[in-house]
Write a protein that holds these residues in place. Sequence first.
Motif, PDB file in Angstrom:
ATOM      1  N   THR A   1       1.114   3.735 -13.039  1.00 58.52           N
ATOM      2  CA  THR A   1       1.496   4.624 -12.113  1.00 58.52           C
ATOM      3  C   THR A   1       3.188   4.495 -11.331  1.00 58.52           C
ATOM      4  O   THR A   1       3.738   5.259 -11.112  1.00 58.52           O
ATOM      5  CB  THR A   1       0.806   4.627 -10.896  1.00 58.52           C
ATOM      6  OG1 THR A   1       0.912   3.402 -10.053  1.00 58.52           O
ATOM      7  CG2 THR A   1      -0.761   4.715 -11.174  1.00 58.52           C
ATOM      8  N   GLY A   2       3.639   2.924 -11.787  1.00 57.47           N
ATOM      9  CA  GLY A   2       4.837   2.858 -11.225  1.00 57.47           C
ATOM     10  C   GLY A   2       5.104   2.521  -9.972  1.00 57.47           C
ATOM     11  O   GLY A   2       5.970   2.163  -9.113  1.00 57.47           O
ATOM     12  N   ILE A   3       3.932   2.527  -9.051  1.00 56.21           N
ATOM     13  CA  ILE A   3       3.865   2.124  -7.764  1.00 56.21           C
ATOM     14  C   ILE A   3       3.324   0.726  -7.529  1.00 56.21           C
ATOM     15  O   ILE A   3       2.345   0.424  -8.288  1.00 56.21           O
ATOM     16  CB  ILE A   3       2.593   3.120  -7.214  1.00 56.21           C
ATOM     17  CG1 ILE A   3       3.281   4.689  -7.093  1.00 56.21           C
ATOM     18  CG2 ILE A   3       2.538   2.614  -5.607  1.00 56.21           C
ATOM     19  CD1 ILE A   3       2.351   5.613  -6.377  1.00 56.21           C
ATOM     20  N   ASP A   4       3.871  -0.133  -7.112  1.00 56.08           N
ATOM     21  CA  ASP A   4       3.614  -1.420  -6.865  1.00 56.08           C
ATOM     22  C   ASP A   4       2.691  -1.661  -5.415  1.00 56.08           C
ATOM     23  O   ASP A   4       3.193  -1.413  -4.434  1.00 56.08           O
ATOM     24  CB  ASP A   4       4.731  -2.388  -6.789  1.00 56.08           C
ATOM     25  CG  ASP A   4       4.313  -3.762  -6.576  1.00 56.08           C
ATOM     26  OD1 ASP A   4       3.399  -4.237  -6.911  1.00 56.08           O
ATOM     27  OD2 ASP A   4       5.294  -4.674  -6.602  1.00 56.08           O
ATOM     28  N   PRO A   5       1.389  -2.018  -5.701  1.00 56.33           N
ATOM     29  CA  PRO A   5       0.648  -2.429  -4.680  1.00 56.33           C
ATOM     30  C   PRO A   5       0.744  -3.317  -3.842  1.00 56.33           C
ATOM     31  O   PRO A   5       0.340  -3.605  -2.762  1.00 56.33           O
ATOM     32  CB  PRO A   5      -0.807  -2.467  -5.374  1.00 56.33           C
ATOM     33  CG  PRO A   5      -0.923  -1.819  -6.523  1.00 56.33           C
ATOM     34  CD  PRO A   5       0.432  -2.176  -7.095  1.00 56.33           C
ATOM     35  N   GLU A   6       1.994  -4.255  -4.222  1.00 51.76           N
ATOM     36  CA  GLU A   6       2.181  -5.430  -3.426  1.00 51.76           C
ATOM     37  C   GLU A   6       1.186  -6.412  -3.358  1.00 51.76           C
ATOM     38  O   GLU A   6       1.215  -6.830  -2.123  1.00 51.76           O
ATOM     39  CB  GLU A   6       3.174  -5.063  -2.347  1.00 51.76           C
ATOM     40  CG  GLU A   6       4.409  -4.511  -2.433  1.00 51.76           C
ATOM     41  CD  GLU A   6       5.107  -4.183  -1.288  1.00 51.76           C
ATOM     42  OE1 GLU A   6       4.785  -4.908  -0.358  1.00 51.76           O
ATOM     43  OE2 GLU A   6       6.243  -3.353  -1.397  1.00 51.76           O
ATOM     44  N   TYR A   7       0.640  -6.963  -4.460  1.00 50.51           N
ATOM     45  CA  TYR A   7      -0.408  -8.006  -4.260  1.00 50.51           C
ATOM     46  C   TYR A   7       0.222  -9.137  -4.057  1.00 50.51           C
ATOM     47  O   TYR A   7       1.280  -9.494  -5.124  1.00 50.51           O
ATOM     48  CB  TYR A   7      -1.322  -7.865  -5.450  1.00 50.51           C
ATOM     49  CG  TYR A   7      -2.251  -9.333  -5.485  1.00 50.51           C
ATOM     50  CD1 TYR A   7      -3.413  -9.085  -4.700  1.00 50.51           C
ATOM     51  CD2 TYR A   7      -2.025 -10.388  -6.108  1.00 50.51           C
ATOM     52  CE1 TYR A   7      -4.243 -10.345  -4.480  1.00 50.51           C
ATOM     53  CE2 TYR A   7      -2.711 -11.353  -6.017  1.00 50.51           C
ATOM     54  CZ  TYR A   7      -3.915 -11.379  -5.168  1.00 50.51           C
ATOM     55  OH  TYR A   7      -4.740 -12.512  -5.106  1.00 50.51           O
TER      56      TYR A   7
END
Length: 365
Positions: free
Chosen positions: A81-87
Amino acid sequence: MSDFLVVGGGVIGMMTTLQLADAGHSVTLLERGQCGREASWAGGGIVSPLYPWRYSAPISRLSTWSEGFYPELALRLLEETGIDPEYRQKGLFYLRVDDEARAMEWAREVGKPLERVSADFLYDKEPEVAPGCREALWMPTLGSIRNPRLTRALRRRLAAMGRVTLREGCEVTGLRLAAGRVAGVETTEGIVGGEQVIVCGGAWAAGLLAPLGVSLPVRPVKGQMILFKAPAGLVSRVVLMDGRYVIPRADGRVLAGSTLEEAGFDKSVSGEARDSLWHSATRIVPALAECEVEHHWAGLRPGSPDGVPFIGALPGVDNLHVNAGHYRNGLVLAPASTRLLVDELLGREPIVDPAPYRLAGRLPA
């Protein structure tokens, strides 16, 4: 008609939909508002129960499985998706723990790397935390994830999948039964069908089932949180003290939470709660007192009597299933609880024993 019809577009509903679509099935997801905008968005994102040794074995089994799954899920969603969930897996400090012996015994039993560390170790890692601590408990393997980014990534992935139909702004108003099955789901946009129906309605799940005469003991429990606009690096790890916590984000912002309030479906925020959260956060990290409070919000957790979610088929209805009642641990337990239900739906060997979560025997008579 889809193979599966999922009611509720929070993290539980979206992960259920993703797994079923990955397995080759058609899925329709109904959400009365926008996917991922209720409790899934509002939580802090610690990928563990706050004090895991205080929880029952059924919750521990699900949380342990989920903790191991989140790094893989975050990488997958970033790539797709190109969205980093920032784990972020930077560990967690527990300050002023009054049941330390119990915590250490739990860690030995389950094989978790929880250790007692000195003040020098604590302040070397987090120099800005509460002064005067002589020791702390340290869990180096625990992580956190940024809820709004996770839910945005899940939604974008589902929207791109040909087997998935997302219907937002579509409120469920009833379930139509015929011959012991759900023959159709009544919505504000008409009747919607699915071979199998899964209720993932969070705090609203009980209301969806009540017209069927089912008393699901899930209630809304409000939680308020605040967000500080802090300089990057002020705090780098999750820190818990006296039941409250601070969670750093990659951009420097620091989230602080949370309250526990029995207020029905009221999601309003209060100055009293804001002040309480501010005082708790600034006791944990005093330098936050110099930072702007950028945002203050509330969400509704799906409270259940013992915190153990209800996962499985609804007795007496052939094609109706439930995944609700995760209380404070919805995001923590989401990967495992959805995988457990999907395993049962698809006839696969379950990841854990499903018996403690089944509805049979747990619903009020």
